[in-house]
Design an enzyme around this catalytic site. Sequence first.
Site, PDB file in Angstrom:
ATOM      1  N   ARG A 201       0.868  -1.166   0.000  1.00  0.00           N
ATOM      2  CA  ARG A 201       0.000   0.000   0.000  1.00  0.00           C
ATOM      3  C   ARG A 201       0.906   1.217   0.000  1.00  0.00           C
ATOM      4  O   ARG A 201       1.737   1.385   0.893  1.00  0.00           O
ATOM      5  CB  ARG A 201      -0.864   0.001   1.251  1.00  0.00           C
ATOM      6  CG  ARG A 201      -1.715   1.232   1.361  1.00  0.00           C
ATOM      7  CD  ARG A 201      -2.436   1.276   2.684  1.00  0.00           C
ATOM      8  NE  ARG A 201      -3.274   2.470   2.725  1.00  0.00           N
ATOM      9  CZ  ARG A 201      -3.776   2.960   3.853  1.00  0.00           C
ATOM     10  NH1 ARG A 201      -3.520   2.363   5.006  1.00  0.00           N
ATOM     11  NH2 ARG A 201      -4.520   4.036   3.829  1.00  0.00           N
TER      12      ARG A 201
ATOM     13  N   ARG B 178      -5.697  13.837  13.183  1.00  0.00           N
ATOM     14  CA  ARG B 178      -5.657  14.868  12.128  1.00  0.00           C
ATOM     15  C   ARG B 178      -6.907  15.740  12.201  1.00  0.00           C
ATOM     16  O   ARG B 178      -7.986  15.256  12.545  1.00  0.00           O
ATOM     17  CB  ARG B 178      -5.569  14.209  10.747  1.00  0.00           C
ATOM     18  CG  ARG B 178      -4.193  13.648  10.443  1.00  0.00           C
ATOM     19  CD  ARG B 178      -4.193  12.861   9.146  1.00  0.00           C
ATOM     20  NE  ARG B 178      -4.084  11.442   9.392  1.00  0.00           N
ATOM     21  CZ  ARG B 178      -4.292  10.497   8.490  1.00  0.00           C
ATOM     22  NH1 ARG B 178      -4.627  10.824   7.263  1.00  0.00           N
ATOM     23  NH2 ARG B 178      -4.153   9.222   8.805  1.00  0.00           N
TER      24      ARG B 178
ATOM     25  N   GLU C  82      -8.600  -3.986   2.286  1.00  0.00           N
ATOM     26  CA  GLU C  82      -7.593  -3.347   1.428  1.00  0.00           C
ATOM     27  C   GLU C  82      -6.512  -4.336   1.010  1.00  0.00           C
ATOM     28  O   GLU C  82      -5.986  -4.272  -0.100  1.00  0.00           O
ATOM     29  CB  GLU C  82      -6.955  -2.171   2.185  1.00  0.00           C
ATOM     30  CG  GLU C  82      -7.916  -1.026   2.415  1.00  0.00           C
ATOM     31  CD  GLU C  82      -7.566  -0.169   3.613  1.00  0.00           C
ATOM     32  OE1 GLU C  82      -7.648  -0.679   4.758  1.00  0.00           O
ATOM     33  OE2 GLU C  82      -7.202   1.004   3.418  1.00  0.00           O
TER      34      GLU C  82
END
Length: 405
Positions: free
Chosen positions: A97, A245, A386
């Site tokens: 990834r 974040r 994923e």
Amino acid sequence: MKNEALLVINSGSSSVKFAAYDVGADPTFQRIASGKIEGIGGQPRLRVAGQDGSVLEDRAISLPADPARGQEDAFRQLFEWLGGHAAGRTLGAVGHRVVHGGEHFSRPVRITPDTLAQLERLTPLAPLHQPHNLSAIRAIAALLPDVPQVACFDTEFHASQAWVAQAYALPRHITEAGVKRYGFHGLSYEYIASVLPEHLGAAAEGRVVAAHLGNGASMCAMRGCKSVASTMGFTALDGLMMGTRCGSLDPGVVLYLMRALGMTAQAVEKLLYEQSGLLGVSGVSGDMRTVEASGTPEARQAVELYVHAIGQQLGSLAAALGGLETLVFTAGIGENSASIRQQVCHNAAWLGVALDEAANQATSSAARRISTAASRVAVWVMPTNEELMIARHTQGMLPRGARGA
Ligand code: ADP
């Protein structure tokens, strides 16, 4: 192509997640083992689970304290472990990834010294992730120089977006220099898009918003199983409030922090990426489970703000789609926090969302519908994968091509 394994790597600042797949005889990518080395630079541990979730390994390991050398050594120990449990399989390829593919990489790519150099130039766009993604590739190239490596990008699924969804209202020369919205979590959305037809039938082609709520968080509007708009932009900082974040922020705040408060670019970067979000607002943690359990007024406000940001962005994505037929929750928080799903759905009643409370509370690891039969918007929880997406892409990039050839 017998007795071959594929390894998928997701390498972060303090952990390396991995999954190994058998690609010999079975075309469905049987996951043989998965796990992580965590605590790199601190108290490292190797954890591995088998195909059925059983614990194969869970022990402290020793690594150099320097995180860069620690990561290299982590891979050496991971390959030692895998070698000891290979059951006659050889390693055919490693898929990674990689968070940012920039303008040039809108498809997975086989790693060469040249592609690696191009990807290194994108590091300032994803300072929290890209360096660790790429150092993993270098470390594995040094350990296993003959094993092909493939980079799969979190940006690539969003390449289908129209110009208006990608452009900022900045002067042309800035846009042409690549300053535009890329969007992230693309491997997760691509996986969700790949399973939509099986769960939704013809509605898979309709107006869908998927909410990937993990440590990082974003949402993606899809139509025809393709990305139409997403909440993340030029970097993985934009959009939803996340673990650490900040999400969407008036760019004037950055100017103020630097000019009036005298913060350096490096200090602002640390503030926005690592000290904001759930952690910054709650003062407790960037981990949703801990924040939800804490119950302090600040923690409650952090959750309120988190849910509020999802509601705002959901409205924006529904506008981009011209309506909404399906809402999908995925990733750690999306798959596991009934409370966050309940609050988001409550606020989205204006869009026609009606939650089935009992279905929402039920614990299951399977994809499931959690809205009432009468709900105008179908709400689903779908586990993401994923790693499987990376495994499929990696296999597709190998020269021998299609499986079984
Ligand atoms: P990453 O983005 O690192 O892959 P995950 O998708 O695993 O992370 O998501 C991690 C987040 O999911 C953390 O904030 C964690 O607290 C949250 N989470 C996991 N399980 C639950 C749960 N049962 N309730 C609330 N939050 C949860």
